[in-house]
Design an enzyme around this catalytic site. Structure first.
Site, short mmCIF file in Angstrom:
data_model
loop_
_atom_site.label_atom_id
_atom_site.label_comp_id
_atom_site.label_asym_id
_atom_site.label_seq_id
_atom_site.Cartn_x
_atom_site.Cartn_y
_atom_site.Cartn_z
N HIS A 49 0.86 -1.20 0.00
CA HIS A 49 0.00 0.00 0.00
C HIS A 49 0.89 1.24 0.00
O HIS A 49 2.10 1.14 0.21
CB HIS A 49 -0.91 0.03 1.24
CG HIS A 49 -0.13 0.22 2.51
ND1 HIS A 49 0.46 -0.83 3.20
CD2 HIS A 49 0.21 1.35 3.19
CE1 HIS A 49 1.10 -0.35 4.26
NE2 HIS A 49 0.98 0.96 4.26
N HIS A 136 5.60 5.96 -1.00
CA HIS A 136 6.40 4.78 -1.29
C HIS A 136 5.63 3.54 -0.88
O HIS A 136 4.61 3.64 -0.19
CB HIS A 136 7.74 4.83 -0.52
CG HIS A 136 7.56 4.78 0.96
ND1 HIS A 136 7.23 5.91 1.70
CD2 HIS A 136 7.60 3.74 1.84
CE1 HIS A 136 7.10 5.56 2.97
NE2 HIS A 136 7.32 4.25 3.09
#
Length: 192
Positions: A49, A136
């Site tokens: 995620h 990220h």
């Protein structure tokens, strides 16, 4: 809406997910990387995620206010595109604490989502982090190699394919530290 225990919603965070093809590419790359790079903990593929905001332990009554507030905050936001883009680390270069996959694409749209989320979570008692937002996808934690870490020296690793996907909703996740996968979807918040 998903069923949430009465005593509290749990340890939560808000994120955007990945498309299926991007997740599969990360899983392929990680399977190779695990054979070469020595990290204490690799992320379960179902847990990939991009965090928008970490909330921490959250009471049920606050969760009940959070979901409609987020729905209102993002109802005008149009879906946008992100793309996998290389890897990097956080922490010391020779012994990083986090190995991550990068993202590029419509980063301004993602930053607008982050801003919209922070606007509704602050009145509910959630504070934004002090450090700048750096989107990220965490892949691994705590480098444990005997030599200094240098991902560029591992020429045997195939580069990650730069796969794009459409982001059209937020996810509120609950963390289960003792399980794999660790993250459970508690609510989906669609965009426009």
């Amino acid at each position: 809406m998903m069923n949430i225990p009465e005593q509290g919603a749990g340890r939560l965070f808000i994120a955007v997910g990945l498309g299926e093809a991007a997740s599969m590419e990360l899983e392929r790359w990680q399977a190779e990387a695990e054979q070469i790079l020595s990290f204490a903990k690799w992320v379960h593929p179902e847990d990939y995620h991009i965090t928008v905001q970490f909330l921490g332990d959250t009471r049920q009554e606050v969760f009940d206010q959070l979901v409609p507030a987020l729905k209102e905050a993002v109802r005008q936001i149009e879906p946008f595109t992100l793309e996998l883009s290389g890897t990097g680390t956080f922490g010391t270069a020779s012994a990083p604490r986090v190995l991550w996959a990068g993202v590029r694409g419509d980063i301004p749209a993602l930053e607008n989502v982050v801003e919209a989320v922070l606007d509704v979570t602050k009145p509910l008692g959630f504070m934004p982090e002090d450090r700048p937002y750096r989107p990220h996808i965490t892949m691994a934690r705590k480098y444990r190699g005997h030599e200094e870490f240098n991902i560029d020296s591992t020429h045997v690793l195939q580069p990650m394919e730069e796969i794009a996907w459409s982001v059209d909703h937020l996810v509120i996740y609950k963390t289960h530290l003792d399980k794999k996968p660790m993250y459970e979807k508690r609510a989906l918040i669609p965009f426009a």
